[in-house]
Scaffold this motif. Sequence first.
Motif, short mmCIF file in Angstrom:
data_model
loop_
_atom_site.label_atom_id
_atom_site.label_comp_id
_atom_site.label_asym_id
_atom_site.label_seq_id
_atom_site.Cartn_x
_atom_site.Cartn_y
_atom_site.Cartn_z
N MET A 96 39.47 35.00 28.45
CA MET A 96 37.76 34.96 27.87
C MET A 96 37.13 33.82 29.45
SD MET A 96 37.27 33.77 24.14
CE MET A 96 38.68 31.88 23.68
N SER A 97 37.85 33.21 30.01
CA SER A 97 37.11 32.05 31.03
C SER A 97 37.75 33.60 32.43
CB SER A 97 38.53 30.78 31.68
OG SER A 97 38.82 29.94 30.91
N LEU A 98 37.91 34.60 33.01
CA LEU A 98 38.69 34.83 33.86
C LEU A 98 36.99 36.30 34.00
CD1 LEU A 98 42.30 35.95 34.62
CD2 LEU A 98 40.47 34.94 36.19
N ILE A 99 37.37 36.81 32.89
CA ILE A 99 35.82 37.52 32.25
C ILE A 99 34.31 37.02 32.90
CG2 ILE A 99 34.44 38.78 30.81
CD1 ILE A 99 37.20 39.52 29.16
N VAL A 100 34.29 35.95 32.11
CA VAL A 100 33.56 34.68 31.84
C VAL A 100 32.70 34.65 33.90
CG1 VAL A 100 31.52 32.69 31.87
CG2 VAL A 100 32.98 33.68 30.09
N ILE A 101 33.98 34.02 34.98
CA ILE A 101 33.88 34.17 36.32
C ILE A 101 34.29 36.00 36.83
CG2 ILE A 101 35.05 33.76 38.40
CD1 ILE A 101 36.51 31.08 36.25
N PHE A 102 34.03 36.65 36.35
CA PHE A 102 34.11 38.43 37.21
C PHE A 102 32.51 38.11 36.80
CE2 PHE A 102 37.78 37.83 38.24
CZ PHE A 102 38.58 38.38 39.85
N VAL A 103 32.24 38.00 36.18
CA VAL A 103 30.83 38.76 35.92
C VAL A 103 29.28 37.99 36.36
CG1 VAL A 103 29.37 38.86 33.68
CG2 VAL A 103 30.86 39.42 32.92
N PHE A 104 30.22 36.24 35.81
CA PHE A 104 29.44 35.56 37.07
C PHE A 104 29.16 35.88 38.43
CE2 PHE A 104 28.63 31.72 39.67
CZ PHE A 104 27.36 31.39 39.22
N LEU A 151 35.06 40.86 46.26
CA LEU A 151 36.31 39.96 46.21
C LEU A 151 36.88 40.05 44.86
CD1 LEU A 151 36.64 36.89 48.29
CD2 LEU A 151 37.64 38.50 48.35
N PHE A 152 35.22 40.37 43.65
CA PHE A 152 35.58 40.49 42.26
C PHE A 152 35.51 41.87 41.91
CE2 PHE A 152 34.85 36.41 43.90
CZ PHE A 152 35.59 35.60 43.40
N THR A 153 36.08 42.94 42.47
CA THR A 153 36.45 44.03 41.77
C THR A 153 36.81 44.05 41.02
OG1 THR A 153 38.43 44.86 42.84
CG2 THR A 153 35.95 44.74 44.32
N THR A 154 37.08 45.11 40.07
CA THR A 154 37.85 45.69 38.44
C THR A 154 39.57 45.67 39.26
OG1 THR A 154 35.95 47.06 37.49
CG2 THR A 154 38.20 46.79 36.54
N LYS A 155 39.75 45.78 40.55
CA LYS A 155 40.78 46.55 40.84
C LYS A 155 41.63 45.07 41.20
CE LYS A 155 43.66 48.20 44.44
NZ LYS A 155 43.71 48.90 46.12
N PHE A 157 40.28 41.74 39.94
CA PHE A 157 40.27 41.25 38.54
C PHE A 157 41.59 42.00 38.02
CE2 PHE A 157 40.39 41.81 34.48
CZ PHE A 157 39.47 40.55 33.53
N PHE A 158 42.45 42.75 37.62
CA PHE A 158 43.70 42.76 37.07
C PHE A 158 44.53 43.04 37.83
CE2 PHE A 158 40.99 46.01 34.49
CZ PHE A 158 41.31 45.66 32.91
N GLY A 159 44.46 43.18 38.91
CA GLY A 159 45.37 42.16 40.00
C GLY A 159 45.84 40.98 39.92
N LEU A 160 45.02 40.25 39.31
CA LEU A 160 44.80 38.37 39.36
C LEU A 160 44.82 38.23 37.68
CD1 LEU A 160 44.00 35.48 40.52
CD2 LEU A 160 41.29 36.29 40.23
N PHE A 161 44.39 39.21 37.08
CA PHE A 161 45.44 38.47 35.75
C PHE A 161 46.63 39.34 35.74
CE2 PHE A 161 45.24 40.06 31.10
CZ PHE A 161 45.07 38.59 31.19
N SER A 162 47.35 39.94 36.36
CA SER A 162 48.59 40.29 36.11
C SER A 162 49.23 38.85 36.84
CB SER A 162 48.71 41.79 36.45
OG SER A 162 48.73 41.55 37.85
#
Length: 184
Positions: A96-104, A151-155, A157-162
């Motif tokens: 939830m935190s990462l999604i809000v930060i990436f959307v922001f 820096l905050f693309t979907t690719k 995002f998933f790399g950082l999330f992993s």
Amino acid sequence: MLTTITLGLFFALYLYFSTNGSVTVKDYYIYSFMICCFIILPLYAIYCFVTILNLSKAKAKIRQNNPERGEYGEGLMTFKEGFKTGFYTIFFAGIMSLIVIFVFFNTYGEWAQDSLKQGLLDTFTANMSDAKTAKDIETFRNSDDYKTLNLFTTKNFFGLFSIFLSFYIAIAALFSQFLKKRVF
């Protein structure tokens, strides 16, 4: 609770950076990095440990009150129960935190994203011992590729999330293994 703390720290730093003219973009990048590594990650680990410990104590207390449940740790917290409780707690808070930060960063905070890019490159160039590499970084900074770099693309995002996901799994597995079948 973890999501609230994470986003509170994120937006507090953002507000501090946007209202305080003495904070450079390099400082903003360094503060972001330090908060993530030295506050957020230990906070998630401590919260995971406390959650699993509370579950383990609760299961042990139930077993003490019902001694007829059997021998060999029956009725105590298992690894699966501890892992599930610890992992889900920090997983949902983290996602939830990462999604809000990436959307922001991809909507309202594009200038903050640019500041992070500049801070990252300033940090790299300040710590370079090789003049050629520092010159290459400066050349990149003046190119069109740098201006369109996100820096905050979907690719990303998933790399950082992993990376965060592997941390969540390791922490939850470690604490679950340590606290399984404990009698307090």
